[in-house]
Design an enzyme around this catalytic site. Structure first.
Site, PDB file in Angstrom:
ATOM      1  N   GLY A  57       0.829  -1.191   0.000  1.00 36.36           N
ATOM      2  CA  GLY A  57       0.000   0.000   0.000  1.00 36.36           C
ATOM      3  C   GLY A  57       0.864   1.243   0.000  1.00 36.36           C
ATOM      4  O   GLY A  57       2.075   1.188   0.228  1.00 36.36           O
TER       5      GLY A  57
ATOM      6  N   GLY B 244       0.455  -5.254   0.537  1.00 35.46           N
ATOM      7  CA  GLY B 244      -0.722  -5.185  -0.312  1.00 35.46           C
ATOM      8  C   GLY B 244      -0.529  -5.841  -1.657  1.00 35.46           C
ATOM      9  O   GLY B 244      -1.501  -6.270  -2.296  1.00 35.46           O
TER      10      GLY B 244
ATOM     11  N   GLU C 134       5.404  -6.231   7.618  1.00 34.48           N
ATOM     12  CA  GLU C 134       4.739  -5.191   8.403  1.00 34.48           C
ATOM     13  C   GLU C 134       5.328  -4.965   9.794  1.00 34.48           C
ATOM     14  O   GLU C 134       5.303  -3.835  10.308  1.00 34.48           O
ATOM     15  CB  GLU C 134       3.247  -5.514   8.530  1.00 34.48           C
ATOM     16  CG  GLU C 134       2.439  -5.258   7.266  1.00 34.48           C
ATOM     17  CD  GLU C 134       2.607  -6.327   6.201  1.00 34.48           C
ATOM     18  OE1 GLU C 134       2.095  -6.137   5.086  1.00 34.48           O
ATOM     19  OE2 GLU C 134       3.251  -7.357   6.484  1.00 34.48           O
TER      20      GLU C 134
ATOM     21  N   ASP D 257      -1.649  -7.973   7.030  1.00 29.98           N
ATOM     22  CA  ASP D 257      -3.077  -7.850   6.743  1.00 29.98           C
ATOM     23  C   ASP D 257      -3.359  -8.375   5.337  1.00 29.98           C
ATOM     24  O   ASP D 257      -2.676  -9.293   4.887  1.00 29.98           O
ATOM     25  CB  ASP D 257      -3.537  -6.396   6.937  1.00 29.98           C
ATOM     26  CG  ASP D 257      -2.879  -5.419   5.957  1.00 29.98           C
ATOM     27  OD1 ASP D 257      -1.814  -5.748   5.392  1.00 29.98           O
ATOM     28  OD2 ASP D 257      -3.418  -4.312   5.753  1.00 29.98           O
TER      29      ASP D 257
END
Length: 360
Positions: free
Chosen positions: A68, A116, A139, A147
């Site tokens: 992301g 992402g 992360e 995620d």
């Protein structure tokens, strides 16, 4: 608007829809606009009977997608905004759409595929890595928690390989991505143009799948298969403190390096990540896991470590984040449990799982 200004390019190539993430200078990092465009493209391709497959690739030579847009998420979180929540809501829903997409979704995971980028590729039905692939959920290094369905992917890896990758954030190559279930086929990077041409000529979904299998080759040797003994022994416990102790006591030099890596990670992120992976292993669906991850992400943005981790790793690049709290001992079970609790008044759950309590 010329192609250079379009963050997502759509091109009909024969019977396939080719989607290109088009932010090469940012290694195609996902913006909210890109997520929406991807979702719209897949909705259209699902309805279009002329489309037998979808192919996802990244512009430039560096990779499919670096994740992301971390700077945008950092800035919004630091300002106390809510744009990041809406980004995650749409991103996680896109991940679920990709997983249930009824036609071959061929993700070309060439080069860097992180965060992402894993979410828009590793849930696809046909996942292709190359000798240049570097796949990771990194992360914890920025005070965040895996995620985009990553905790489910890693929870399903053999033994404790997924726990190792989730906590360290380490990137893996083609062979290890295949071993961990993050990819299906290895195709040499030089043959990707031939593969996409074959997909364009495929008249049916099965033709498309057969085309990919026809280009697949054995990948260069990986590393994780030979390390299973110490990884499984060290990570098969339910506290980060015990994992670190076992890593330090192990005779394997690679275990000591892993312990050193964990010592540089956010203590909060490490403990929540371990709990998230263990919980994901017990949840019945990707949707339930995404619901859980949305709760966790919503709470992570309330903690100081995410903003500080991005500052230290990406913005200032001093490599010296000041985590709060600074030690594992200061992160108790009540703190960890708060990340998984239902969201409060005025907050919307993601609500992908059929049972709204499925992710509790």
């Amino acid at each position: 608007m010329n192609d250079d200004d379009r963050p997502v390019l759509l091109e009909a190539r024969g019977r396939s829809l080719h989607i290109t993430l088009n932010r090469p200078r940012a290694i195609n990092a996902l913006t909210h606009t890109m997520v929406r465009l991807l979702d719209e493209a897949l909705a259209g391709a699902e309805r279009d009977e002329a489309v037998t497959s979808v192919v996802l690739s990244g512009a430039g030579e560096r990779g499919l997608c670096a994740g992301g847009d971390i700077r945008a998420l950092h800035d919004d979180t630091r300002a106390g905004g809510r744009d990041s929540l809406e980004f995650w809501r749409d991103e996680y829903r896109l991940n679920a759409r990709i997983a249930r997409f009824p036609k071959p979704y061929v993700a070309l995971m060439d080069g860097i595929v992180m965060g992402g980028g894993v979410g828009v590729s590793a849930h696809g039905s046909v996942r292709v890595v190359t000798e240049r692939s570097r796949v990771a959920m990194p992360e914890t290094g920025i005070g965040f928690v895996p995620d985009v369905g990553g905790t489910r992917l890693l929870a399903r890896a053999p033994g404790e390989l997924g726990t190792h990758l989730a906590l360290t954030g380490r990137a893996v190559g083609a062979a290890d991505a295949l071993l961990c279930g993050l990819a299906d086929h290895h195709v040499p990077a030089r043959r990707l143009p031939e593969l996409t041409a074959a997909l364009a000529a495929s008249e049916t979904a099965e033709d498309a799948r057969r085309s990919v299998r026809g280009f697949a080759e054995e990948p260069p040797a990986g590393e994780l298969a030979a390390q299973r003994d110490w990884i499984d022994a060290c990570y098969a416990v339910d506290t980060v403190e015990e994992i670190v102790r076992r890593l330090r006591d192990s005779a394997a030099p690679a275990a000591a390096r892993a312990a050193s890596e964990l010592s540089a990670r956010s203590p909060v992120a490490l403990k929540v990540t371990l709990a998230a992976v263990r919980r994901a292993a017990r949840l019945g669906s990707l949707e339930a896991v995404l619901d859980q991850e949305y709760r966790v992400s919503s709470r992570v943005r309330e903690e100081p470590d995410f903003v500080e981790g991005v500052r230290a790793r990406i913005i200032d690049k001093d490599g010296s984040p000041q985590w709060k709290p600074a030690t594992l001992a200061e992160v108790d079970d009540r703190t960890v449990a708060r990340f998984f609790a239902p969201l409060g008044p005025g907050e919307r759950e993601l609500g992908l799982a059929p049972d709204p309590d499925a992710a509790t």
